[in-house]
Design a protein around this motif. Structure first.
Motif, mmCIF file in Angstrom:
data_model
loop_
_atom_site.group_PDB
_atom_site.id
_atom_site.type_symbol
_atom_site.label_atom_id
_atom_site.label_comp_id
_atom_site.label_asym_id
_atom_site.label_seq_id
_atom_site.Cartn_x
_atom_site.Cartn_y
_atom_site.Cartn_z
ATOM 1 N N GLY A 12 -9.509 -19.286 2.013
ATOM 2 C CA GLY A 12 -8.853 -18.441 3.008
ATOM 3 C C GLY A 12 -8.139 -19.251 4.064
ATOM 4 O O GLY A 12 -8.191 -20.487 4.072
ATOM 5 N N PHE A 52 -7.289 -19.246 8.369
ATOM 6 C CA PHE A 52 -7.504 -18.789 9.727
ATOM 7 C C PHE A 52 -6.419 -19.400 10.604
ATOM 8 O O PHE A 52 -5.727 -20.322 10.195
ATOM 9 C CB PHE A 52 -8.873 -19.249 10.250
ATOM 10 C CG PHE A 52 -10.047 -18.585 9.585
ATOM 11 C CD1 PHE A 52 -10.516 -19.039 8.364
ATOM 12 C CD2 PHE A 52 -10.693 -17.514 10.185
ATOM 13 C CE1 PHE A 52 -11.599 -18.441 7.740
ATOM 14 C CE2 PHE A 52 -11.777 -16.903 9.576
ATOM 15 C CZ PHE A 52 -12.230 -17.373 8.358
ATOM 16 N N ARG A 92 -10.288 -18.123 17.396
ATOM 17 C CA ARG A 92 -9.885 -18.237 16.003
ATOM 18 C C ARG A 92 -9.745 -16.844 15.380
ATOM 19 O O ARG A 92 -10.560 -15.957 15.644
ATOM 20 C CB ARG A 92 -10.928 -19.030 15.238
ATOM 21 C CG ARG A 92 -10.566 -19.346 13.811
ATOM 22 C CD ARG A 92 -11.734 -19.978 13.120
ATOM 23 N NE ARG A 92 -12.809 -19.016 12.901
ATOM 24 C CZ ARG A 92 -14.058 -19.361 12.587
ATOM 25 N NH1 ARG A 92 -14.376 -20.642 12.508
ATOM 26 N NH2 ARG A 92 -14.976 -18.446 12.366
ATOM 27 N N GLU A 93 -8.733 -16.687 14.559
ATOM 28 C CA GLU A 93 -8.431 -15.393 13.960
ATOM 29 C C GLU A 93 -8.322 -15.525 12.446
ATOM 30 O O GLU A 93 -7.637 -16.425 11.934
ATOM 31 C CB GLU A 93 -7.108 -14.879 14.529
ATOM 32 C CG GLU A 93 -6.612 -13.579 13.957
ATOM 33 C CD GLU A 93 -5.220 -13.212 14.425
ATOM 34 O OE1 GLU A 93 -4.855 -12.027 14.352
ATOM 35 O OE2 GLU A 93 -4.478 -14.119 14.864
ATOM 36 N N PHE A 94 -8.952 -14.614 11.732
ATOM 37 C CA PHE A 94 -8.828 -14.561 10.274
ATOM 38 C C PHE A 94 -7.415 -14.136 9.902
ATOM 39 O O PHE A 94 -6.827 -13.253 10.535
ATOM 40 C CB PHE A 94 -9.849 -13.583 9.710
ATOM 41 C CG PHE A 94 -9.579 -13.171 8.297
ATOM 42 C CD1 PHE A 94 -9.072 -11.916 8.012
ATOM 43 C CD2 PHE A 94 -9.818 -14.044 7.255
ATOM 44 C CE1 PHE A 94 -8.814 -11.522 6.706
ATOM 45 C CE2 PHE A 94 -9.574 -13.675 5.942
ATOM 46 C CZ PHE A 94 -9.076 -12.408 5.672
ATOM 47 N N ALA A 151 -7.689 -14.125 2.750
ATOM 48 C CA ALA A 151 -8.647 -14.757 1.849
ATOM 49 C C ALA A 151 -8.343 -14.329 0.423
ATOM 50 O O ALA A 151 -7.734 -13.284 0.192
ATOM 51 C CB ALA A 151 -10.080 -14.379 2.224
ATOM 52 N N TRP A 157 -14.968 -12.298 5.645
ATOM 53 C CA TRP A 157 -14.112 -13.330 6.192
ATOM 54 C C TRP A 157 -13.515 -12.947 7.548
ATOM 55 O O TRP A 157 -13.137 -13.812 8.316
ATOM 56 C CB TRP A 157 -12.999 -13.685 5.207
ATOM 57 C CG TRP A 157 -13.471 -14.644 4.165
ATOM 58 C CD1 TRP A 157 -14.401 -14.408 3.186
ATOM 59 C CD2 TRP A 157 -13.052 -15.999 3.976
ATOM 60 N NE1 TRP A 157 -14.586 -15.542 2.419
ATOM 61 C CE2 TRP A 157 -13.769 -16.524 2.872
ATOM 62 C CE3 TRP A 157 -12.138 -16.824 4.647
ATOM 63 C CZ2 TRP A 157 -13.596 -17.829 2.420
ATOM 64 C CZ3 TRP A 157 -11.955 -18.130 4.196
ATOM 65 C CH2 TRP A 157 -12.683 -18.622 3.093
ATOM 66 N N ASP A 158 -13.375 -11.672 7.846
ATOM 67 C CA ASP A 158 -12.805 -11.294 9.146
ATOM 68 C C ASP A 158 -13.881 -10.982 10.184
ATOM 69 O O ASP A 158 -13.557 -10.518 11.285
ATOM 70 C CB ASP A 158 -11.866 -10.102 8.989
ATOM 71 C CG ASP A 158 -12.584 -8.846 8.511
ATOM 72 O OD1 ASP A 158 -11.969 -7.767 8.560
ATOM 73 O OD2 ASP A 158 -13.747 -8.938 8.094
ATOM 74 N N SER A 205 -18.463 -18.090 9.199
ATOM 75 C CA SER A 205 -17.778 -19.381 9.221
ATOM 76 C C SER A 205 -17.909 -20.032 7.853
ATOM 77 O O SER A 205 -19.016 -20.364 7.431
ATOM 78 C CB SER A 205 -18.377 -20.292 10.295
ATOM 79 O OG SER A 205 -17.679 -21.530 10.341
#
Length: 127
Positions: free
Chosen positions: A35, A37, A45-47, A50, A107-108, A113
């Protein structure tokens, strides 16, 4: 151990496109969910996106859906992020990540992590 190296960042005008690459070494990526970020100055930090190990499933943040496309080439041990119609708010350092655990939905989540991270590549979108 997996080493991830991003490339392809740079300066682009709003409306333009960039393609980021993430090359892995140390182990084959075949079994890893991959994925991207991003982190802008002064922000968390932003997703971004993925992709499953097979490439058959993808998951995107609402902010990039329809503009960004994540893909992978397991033969080349590389993951890509095609970014189109870029906006100034897309400006950030973009990080590639890998994890052995299955499932894209986490993942979001702020608590999640991935196991492995790249060093990041800067993307700057001018208005």
């Amino acid at each position: 151990q997996v080493q991830l190296v991003e490339s392809g960042g740079g300066l682009v005008q709003a409306g333009g496109s960039l393609r980021l690459s993430c090359a892995a070494s140390g182990r084959t990526l075949n079994n890893y969910v991959m994925g991207w970020f991003r982190q802008a100055p002064g922000k968390e930090r932003e997703f971004v996106a993925a992709i499953s190990w097979s490439g058959g499933s993808t998951y995107y943040a609402d902010s990039v859906k329809g503009r960004f496309t994540i893909s992978r080439d397991n033969a080349k041990n590389t993951v890509y992020l095609q970014m189109n119609t870029l906006k100034p708010e897309d400006t950030a350092v973009y990080y590639c990540a890998a994890d052995l655990s299955t499932g894209l939905g986490k993942w979001d989540k702020s608590w999640y992590s991935p196991d492995y991270w790249g060093q990041g590549t800067q993307v700057t979108v001018s208005s």
